[in-house]
Design a protein around this motif. Structure first.
Motif, PDB file in Angstrom:
ATOM      1  N   GLY A 592       0.804  -1.219   0.000  1.00  0.00           N
ATOM      2  CA  GLY A 592       0.000   0.000   0.000  1.00  0.00           C
ATOM      3  C   GLY A 592       0.833   1.262   0.000  1.00  0.00           C
ATOM      4  O   GLY A 592       0.529   2.224  -0.723  1.00  0.00           O
ATOM      5  N   LEU A 593       1.889   1.277   0.809  1.00  0.00           N
ATOM      6  CA  LEU A 593       2.760   2.455   0.842  1.00  0.00           C
ATOM      7  C   LEU A 593       3.444   2.675  -0.505  1.00  0.00           C
ATOM      8  O   LEU A 593       3.503   3.791  -1.013  1.00  0.00           O
ATOM      9  CB  LEU A 593       3.804   2.295   1.949  1.00  0.00           C
ATOM     10  N   LEU A 594       3.947   1.598  -1.094  1.00  0.00           N
ATOM     11  CA  LEU A 594       4.657   1.732  -2.359  1.00  0.00           C
ATOM     12  C   LEU A 594       3.698   2.082  -3.498  1.00  0.00           C
ATOM     13  O   LEU A 594       4.027   2.885  -4.380  1.00  0.00           O
ATOM     14  CB  LEU A 594       5.401   0.431  -2.671  1.00  0.00           C
ATOM     15  N   LEU A 595       2.500   1.515  -3.487  1.00  0.00           N
ATOM     16  CA  LEU A 595       1.510   1.809  -4.512  1.00  0.00           C
ATOM     17  C   LEU A 595       1.133   3.294  -4.482  1.00  0.00           C
ATOM     18  O   LEU A 595       1.005   3.944  -5.530  1.00  0.00           O
ATOM     19  CB  LEU A 595       0.271   0.943  -4.289  1.00  0.00           C
ATOM     20  N   ALA A 596       0.974   3.837  -3.290  1.00  0.00           N
ATOM     21  CA  ALA A 596       0.641   5.254  -3.160  1.00  0.00           C
ATOM     22  C   ALA A 596       1.771   6.131  -3.675  1.00  0.00           C
ATOM     23  O   ALA A 596       1.535   7.170  -4.313  1.00  0.00           O
ATOM     24  CB  ALA A 596       0.336   5.587  -1.695  1.00  0.00           C
ATOM     25  N   GLN A 597       3.022   5.721  -3.407  1.00  0.00           N
ATOM     26  CA  GLN A 597       4.156   6.478  -3.921  1.00  0.00           C
ATOM     27  C   GLN A 597       4.184   6.452  -5.440  1.00  0.00           C
ATOM     28  O   GLN A 597       4.430   7.471  -6.088  1.00  0.00           O
ATOM     29  CB  GLN A 597       5.455   5.901  -3.362  1.00  0.00           C
TER      30      GLN A 597
END
Length: 651
Positions: A592-597
């Motif tokens: 989720g964190l990487l997808l948002a980035q």
């Protein structure tokens, strides 16, 4: 005891720090010709509040908020009041440069005007990096032996290799640089060339060095000790958290920008790696110093590592324990002998002391209790028949909380701190139990500026990557947009595969990471609005390409970490033992964190328009899809390919 931020007499600011900071921010915005941003003002107020009370605050601030000024102005005002030094930590070189070249001078000038003082009487802002980032005069002028350099290859009149040419250019740069900072050398040089002119902290002679007065690393640290605000990086605060002696100057406040990367960077700072190249380097250094006590058992250590299976090791193998025990004794004996030598002030001896110290610390780490207790994770990696041993902490939340956050004001900020709509997963990763949190939003109107397209008619990706149908959709999207696509892929192989197919059917330049210097590829992508750039992880978080040049961001699949990665596997097991949902708390949270980035690469300015296409139908169809979508910008969603193609063609 706090280090005084300046040598000038302290001039007291108005007691209302908030009023002063708000006035300075207004003046800074006015000088830029900008407009008031509610999120920026809210963030500034929250930072001011936190700086006046020890504790932890989390601020999610979307792209375009202007968060750098929102924390830099309060930090400067806080330092000038005499409340102590503030450390500002970033993850990327780009943000460090922005702060030092643009934001810090602007913030100091605005604050000076706000309090009607000359800017020279306000606290300085200093930049501090790791020791090896700075050129060492003593090594450059022959005070240390060169590890790998063929001296003939760097003959100034006729260098005979690319390495030699880099060394010649380094020598010329050394005569002109005022910082000695590797990042100021443009174009850069290879790691191998830079090692010929730099040292680690433990290899440095320090104040015993005959060239200490010209030392760039020492000068950077002296500047930091005098400054009211010190800009550094997550790796250095990680090293500081793990070190027995302080690396950073005393500080009473810490502001962490790009905070989503902190846990992994702090973990990396405490990770031990033993490779064949490292063993050879230790042997070379010790032999050069006339100490070969360790060499036989360094060979044995390499042999043992070479015979271990790839993957995670849940316990210390007996053969590894045996050789580490003997080698630890060898290293201790060598250190005793080296410290008694008459030439202990010489560079080669200091390098040998550093090498023996490193060897002993590696052995202590292997033989300590943390591996057996499950606090450390150990694994072996293999590449081209070469094996390397790794030991990393299972968690770093405790060390972040105890070494960085106790008895000081701490602010963590990023555009992407929340996962699944909650700050709790990130707060847990940095060990915060009590904290304040706020989401100041973004000045962008995402539903009007961007579309999120998820094709549900294509098969989900498998072990071999995304399906051919998904690549066909990618080709249609790029054709409709006329290029201007940033492709973010889960592997280099996937990026190459997609580029190879598109190059056959689309008349647009497609750059692929690895086909040239990454910085040059990114510069070209920014400059040519119809050129595409495909790559992997380093593009997910570091590319800022506003305008038409990036009107389509394509993500090939949900970036779940591989379940067989040793750290992910160990963390998942720990969560499961505690009764938690390992998939959601570890894999989905990381994804989720990487997808948002990645999705955040699209809208960088208020006039940007475009589409994020995620070619993984699970984002729309799986139960965890809603959890992941909560972290994305609020784009207008569609699953209809024709709608997506029509929107892109109108761009």
């Amino acid at each position: 005891m706090l280090i005084s931020p300046t040598n000038s007499p302290r001039l007291t600011l108005p007691s209302d720090l908030a009023t002063t900071a708000e006035k300075a921010l207004a003046l800074a915005i006015q000088s830029l010709g900008g407009a008031h941003r509610a999120g920026q003002a809210t963030m500034l107020s929250d930072v001011v509040t936190q700086l006046q009370t020890p504790g932890v605050s989390f601020i999610q601030a979307g792209t375009g908020t202007g968060k750098t000024l929102a924390y830099l102005i309060p930090a400067l005002a806080y330092a000038h009041q005499g409340d102590g030094c503030t450390i500002i930590s970033t993850a990327t070189l780009a943000l460090q440069r922005q702060i030092m070249r643009n934001d810090a001078p602007l913030a100091r000038a605005a604050l000076a005007n706000a309090v009607d003082l000359p800017a020279a009487e306000l606290p300085e802002v200093a930049l501090l990096k790791g020791w090896h980032h700075y050129l060492c005069w003593q090594k450059l002028t022959g005070g240390y032996a060169q590890d790998e350099l063929d001296l003939e290859a760097s003959d100034a009149d006729a260098p005979t290799s690319s390495l030699g040419e880099e060394i010649v250019r380094l020598r010329a740069w050394a005569d002109t640089t005022t910082s000695g900072d590797r990042d100021d050398l443009n174009p850069g040089v290879s790691d191998r060339a830079w090692r010929q002119v730099s040292l680690t902290r433990h290899e440095c002679l320090g104040k015993r060095c005959p060239m200490v007065d010209e030392c760039f690393a020492m000068a950077a640290r002296e500047n930091a000790a005098r400054a009211g605000v010190v800009v550094t990086n997550h790796t250095l605060i990680g090293l500081h958290a793990h070190a027995q002696t302080p690396i950073l100057p005393d500080f009473s406040a810490l502001i962490v920008d790009e905070a989503h990367e902190v846990p992994e960077r702090v973990s990396a700072a405490a990770t031990v790696q033993v490779s064949a190249a490292q063993l050879t380097r230790w042997q070379r250094i010790l032999t050069r110093a006339g100490e070969d006590e360790c060499n036989e058992h360094l060979d044995a250590l390499g042999d043992v590592i070479g015979q271990l299976p790839a993957g995670r090791l849940k316990e210390l193998p007996g053969a590894l324990a045996d050789v580490a025990t003997v080698l630890q004794g060898d290293a201790t004996t060598t250190l005793t002998a080296l410290r008694k030598e008459a030439d202990s002030n010489q560079g080669p001896t200091q390098q040998a002391i550093a090498a023996a110290t490193d060897i002993r610390e590696v052995c202590q780490r292997l033989l300590g209790e943390n591996i057996a207790a499950g606090h450390d994770v150990m694994w072996v990696e293999r590449h081209d028949d070469r094996a390397s041993l790794h030991v990393a902490p299972l968690r770093v939340a405790g060390v972040i909380a105890s070494q960085l956050c106790v008895d000081r004001a701490v602010v963590f900020t990023s555009a992407t701190l929340q996962v699944g709509g909650s700050i709790h997963p990130f707060a847990t990763s940095v060990g915060a139990r009590e904290y304040r949190s706020i989401d100041v939003g973004s000045p962008f109107h995402y539903r009007e500026q961007g579309i999120l397209y998820i094709p549900t008619h294509v098969p989900p990706p498998d072990r071999d990557g995304v399906s051919e149908e998904a690549i066909d959709v990618l080709a249609e999207l790029v054709a409709a947009s006329g290029g201007g696509a940033l492709g973010l892929f889960s592997s280099h192989r996937s990026a190459e595969r997609a580029a190879a197919k598109l190059r056959l059917i689309i008349d647009r330049d497609i750059l692929v990471q690895g086909e040239g210097q990454l910085s040059e590829l990114v510069d070209r992508f920014r400059a040519e609005e119809d050129t595409c750039l495909f790559g992997t992880l380093s593009l997910w978080q570091g590319v800022d390409a506003p305008g038409r040049t990036c009107r389509l961001v394509v993500i090939d699949r949900i970036p779940f970490p591989r379940p067989d990665e040793p750290l992910i596997q160990a963390r998942s097991e720990a969560v499961a033992r505690a009764g938690g949902n390992a998939f959601m708390q570890v894999s989905a949270t990381a994804a989720g964190l990487l997808l948002a980035q990645g999705a955040g690469r699209l809208i960088r300015r208020s006039d940007d328009r475009g589409m994020v296409a995620i070619l993984d139908p699970r984002l729309a169809t799986a139960r965890y899809g809603a959890f992941l979508r909560q972290g994305l910008p609020d784009f207008w969603p569609t699953k209809d390919l024709n709608v997506a193609l029509g929107a892109l063609s109108r761009l």
